[in-house]
Design a protein around this motif. Structure first.
Motif, short mmCIF file in Angstrom:
data_model
loop_
_atom_site.label_atom_id
_atom_site.label_comp_id
_atom_site.label_asym_id
_atom_site.label_seq_id
_atom_site.Cartn_x
_atom_site.Cartn_y
_atom_site.Cartn_z
N HIS A 199 0.79 -1.23 0.00
CA HIS A 199 0.00 0.00 0.00
C HIS A 199 0.83 1.28 0.00
O HIS A 199 0.41 2.28 -0.58
CB HIS A 199 -0.94 0.00 1.21
N TYR A 200 1.98 1.25 0.65
CA TYR A 200 2.81 2.46 0.76
C TYR A 200 4.28 2.10 0.56
O TYR A 200 4.73 1.02 0.95
CB TYR A 200 2.62 3.13 2.14
N ARG A 201 5.01 3.05 -0.01
CA ARG A 201 6.44 2.83 -0.25
C ARG A 201 7.23 2.86 1.05
O ARG A 201 8.18 2.10 1.21
CB ARG A 201 6.99 3.88 -1.22
N ASP A 202 6.87 3.78 1.95
CA ASP A 202 7.61 3.92 3.20
C ASP A 202 6.74 4.67 4.21
O ASP A 202 5.60 5.04 3.92
CB ASP A 202 8.94 4.66 2.97
N VAL A 203 7.30 4.87 5.40
CA VAL A 203 6.55 5.54 6.47
C VAL A 203 6.22 6.98 6.09
O VAL A 203 5.15 7.49 6.41
CB VAL A 203 7.35 5.49 7.79
N HIS A 204 7.13 7.63 5.38
CA HIS A 204 6.90 9.03 5.01
C HIS A 204 5.69 9.15 4.09
O HIS A 204 4.87 10.07 4.26
CB HIS A 204 8.15 9.59 4.32
N GLU A 205 5.55 8.26 3.13
CA GLU A 205 4.40 8.31 2.24
C GLU A 205 3.11 8.05 3.02
O GLU A 205 2.08 8.71 2.77
CB GLU A 205 4.54 7.29 1.12
N LEU A 206 3.15 7.12 3.97
CA LEU A 206 1.98 6.87 4.81
C LEU A 206 1.63 8.12 5.62
O LEU A 206 0.46 8.47 5.75
CB LEU A 206 2.26 5.70 5.75
N ALA A 207 2.65 8.78 6.15
CA ALA A 207 2.41 10.00 6.93
C ALA A 207 1.77 11.08 6.08
O ALA A 207 0.87 11.79 6.54
CB ALA A 207 3.73 10.50 7.53
N GLU A 208 2.21 11.23 4.86
CA GLU A 208 1.61 12.21 3.95
C GLU A 208 0.14 11.90 3.73
O GLU A 208 -0.72 12.79 3.77
CB GLU A 208 2.34 12.21 2.61
N ALA A 209 -0.17 10.62 3.50
CA ALA A 209 -1.56 10.23 3.26
C ALA A 209 -2.42 10.47 4.50
O ALA A 209 -3.55 10.95 4.40
CB ALA A 209 -1.63 8.76 2.86
N ALA A 210 -1.87 10.15 5.67
CA ALA A 210 -2.62 10.34 6.91
C ALA A 210 -2.91 11.81 7.15
O ALA A 210 -4.02 12.20 7.51
CB ALA A 210 -1.85 9.74 8.09
N CYS A 211 -1.90 12.65 6.95
CA CYS A 211 -2.06 14.09 7.22
C CYS A 211 -2.99 14.75 6.22
O CYS A 211 -3.82 15.58 6.60
CB CYS A 211 -0.70 14.78 7.21
N THR A 212 -2.86 14.42 4.95
CA THR A 212 -3.75 15.05 3.97
C THR A 212 -5.19 14.63 4.21
O THR A 212 -6.12 15.43 4.03
CB THR A 212 -3.32 14.71 2.52
N GLY A 213 -5.39 13.39 4.63
CA GLY A 213 -6.74 12.94 4.93
C GLY A 213 -7.34 13.71 6.10
O GLY A 213 -8.51 14.13 6.05
N MET A 214 -6.55 13.89 7.15
CA MET A 214 -7.04 14.63 8.32
C MET A 214 -7.28 16.10 7.97
O MET A 214 -8.24 16.71 8.44
CB MET A 214 -6.05 14.51 9.47
N ILE A 215 -6.40 16.67 7.15
CA ILE A 215 -6.56 18.07 6.75
C ILE A 215 -7.84 18.25 5.94
O ILE A 215 -8.58 19.23 6.12
CB ILE A 215 -5.34 18.55 5.95
N ASP A 216 -8.14 17.31 5.04
CA ASP A 216 -9.36 17.40 4.25
C ASP A 216 -10.59 17.45 5.16
O ASP A 216 -11.51 18.26 4.95
CB ASP A 216 -9.47 16.21 3.30
N GLU A 217 -10.61 16.59 6.17
CA GLU A 217 -11.74 16.58 7.09
C GLU A 217 -11.83 17.88 7.87
O GLU A 217 -12.92 18.43 8.08
CB GLU A 217 -11.60 15.40 8.06
N LEU A 218 -10.68 18.39 8.28
CA LEU A 218 -10.65 19.62 9.07
C LEU A 218 -11.09 20.82 8.24
O LEU A 218 -11.88 21.65 8.70
CB LEU A 218 -9.25 19.84 9.62
N VAL A 219 -10.60 20.93 7.02
CA VAL A 219 -10.96 22.07 6.17
C VAL A 219 -12.45 22.03 5.84
O VAL A 219 -13.10 23.08 5.75
CB VAL A 219 -10.10 22.09 4.89
#
Length: 204
Positions: free
Chosen positions: A57-77
Motif C-alpha cells: 500500500h505504501y512505499r515507506d513511512v513518510h508516504e503513509l504519513a503524507e496520506a494520513a495528514c492530507t486525509g485529516m486536513i481534508d476533514e478539518l478544512v
C-alpha cells in the motif's frame, strides 16, 4: 499517493480498512516519537499486519504519513470552510481554534511534515485545500478552473495559515490553540474582510 489509492482497487472495502489501520497505527506511534524514529516494522506491528502488506500500500513511512495528514486536513478544512466560521456559532475564531487544536493533537507528526525537511506535498495540499475553501466562500464555486482569475486573497490567507502553523509547531506549540486563534485572526481578517466585505465580522 499510496500504491492502491486512485487505482481500480482503491474502493475495495478491505483496502480502505487496511489504509485506515495503517494510518491509525502511525498516528498512535507519532504521539510518542518523531516520524524519523518510526519504522515500517513499527507501523505494521501496531496495525497488526505484515511488512509485505504495508509495502502493498505504501512505499515507506513518510508516504503513509503524507496520506494520513492530507486525509485529516481534508476533514478539518471541510469543517472550517476556510475561516467561514464554526458551523454552529459562525465565529471565525472558533474555526481557527479548531484548526490549531487539531494540529496540536498530532503535533509530532505535523511538525515533521511541515518543518524545514518536511513534505512539499502536504504543505501544498493544505494550501490548495484552504484556498479552494476560501474561493468557495467568496464566489460559491467549489473548485477553481484555468479560466478563473488568480484569487490573491484566498491564496494569501491559505499561505499565511500554513506558514504560521508550521512556525508554531516548530516552536513546540508555545501558545495554546485559543491564543493562536486570537493572535492570528486580526492579521488574516485585514485581507479577508477587505476582499470580501460581506464576510461576518468576528465577535468582539
Amino acid at each position: 499517493m499510496s500504491r492502491t489509492e486512485g487505482g481500480p482497487a482503491a474502493g475495495d472495502r478491505r483496502v480502505r480498512r487496511t489504509h485506515a489501520a495503517l494510518r491509525s497505527a502511525l498516528i498512535r506511534l507519532a504521539e510518542d516519537r518523531e516520524l524519523s524514529q518510526i519504522s515500517v516494522a513499527d507501523v505494521a506491528g501496531q496495525a497488526g499486519v505484515s511488512r509485505s502488506t504495508f509495502y502493498d500500500h505504501y512505499r515507506d513511512v513518510h508516504e503513509l504519513a503524507e496520506a494520513a495528514c492530507t486525509g485529516m486536513i481534508d476533514e478539518l478544512v471541510d469543517v472550517m470552510t476556510a475561516l467561514g466560521g464554526d458551523p454552529e456559532t459562525g465565529d471565525p475564531l472558533g474555526s481557527l481554534q479548531t484548526f490549531f487544536a487539531a494540529l496540536a493533537e498530532h503535533a509530532s507528526l505535523y511538525r515533521s511534515l511541515l518543518g524545514p525537511q518536511g513534505s512539499a506535498r502536504v504543505i501544498d495540499h493544505i494550501r490548495r485545500r484552504m484556498a479552494a475553501a476560501a474561493l468557495q466562500r467568496s464566489t460559491g464555486k467549489s473548485t477553481a478552473t484555468p479560466d478563473d482569475p488568480h484569487n490573491v486573497p484566498a491564496a494569501f490567507v491559505a499561505g499565511a495559515i500554513v506558514g504560521v502553523a508550521a512556525d508554531w509547531l516548530q516552536r513546540d506549540c508555545a501558545h495554546t490553540p485559543s491564543e493562536m486563534a486570537k493572535l492570528t485572526w486580526p492579521i488574516l481578517s485585514v485581507c479577508h474582510f477587505d476582499a470580501h466585505p460581506s464576510a461576518p465580522r468576528p465577535r468582539p
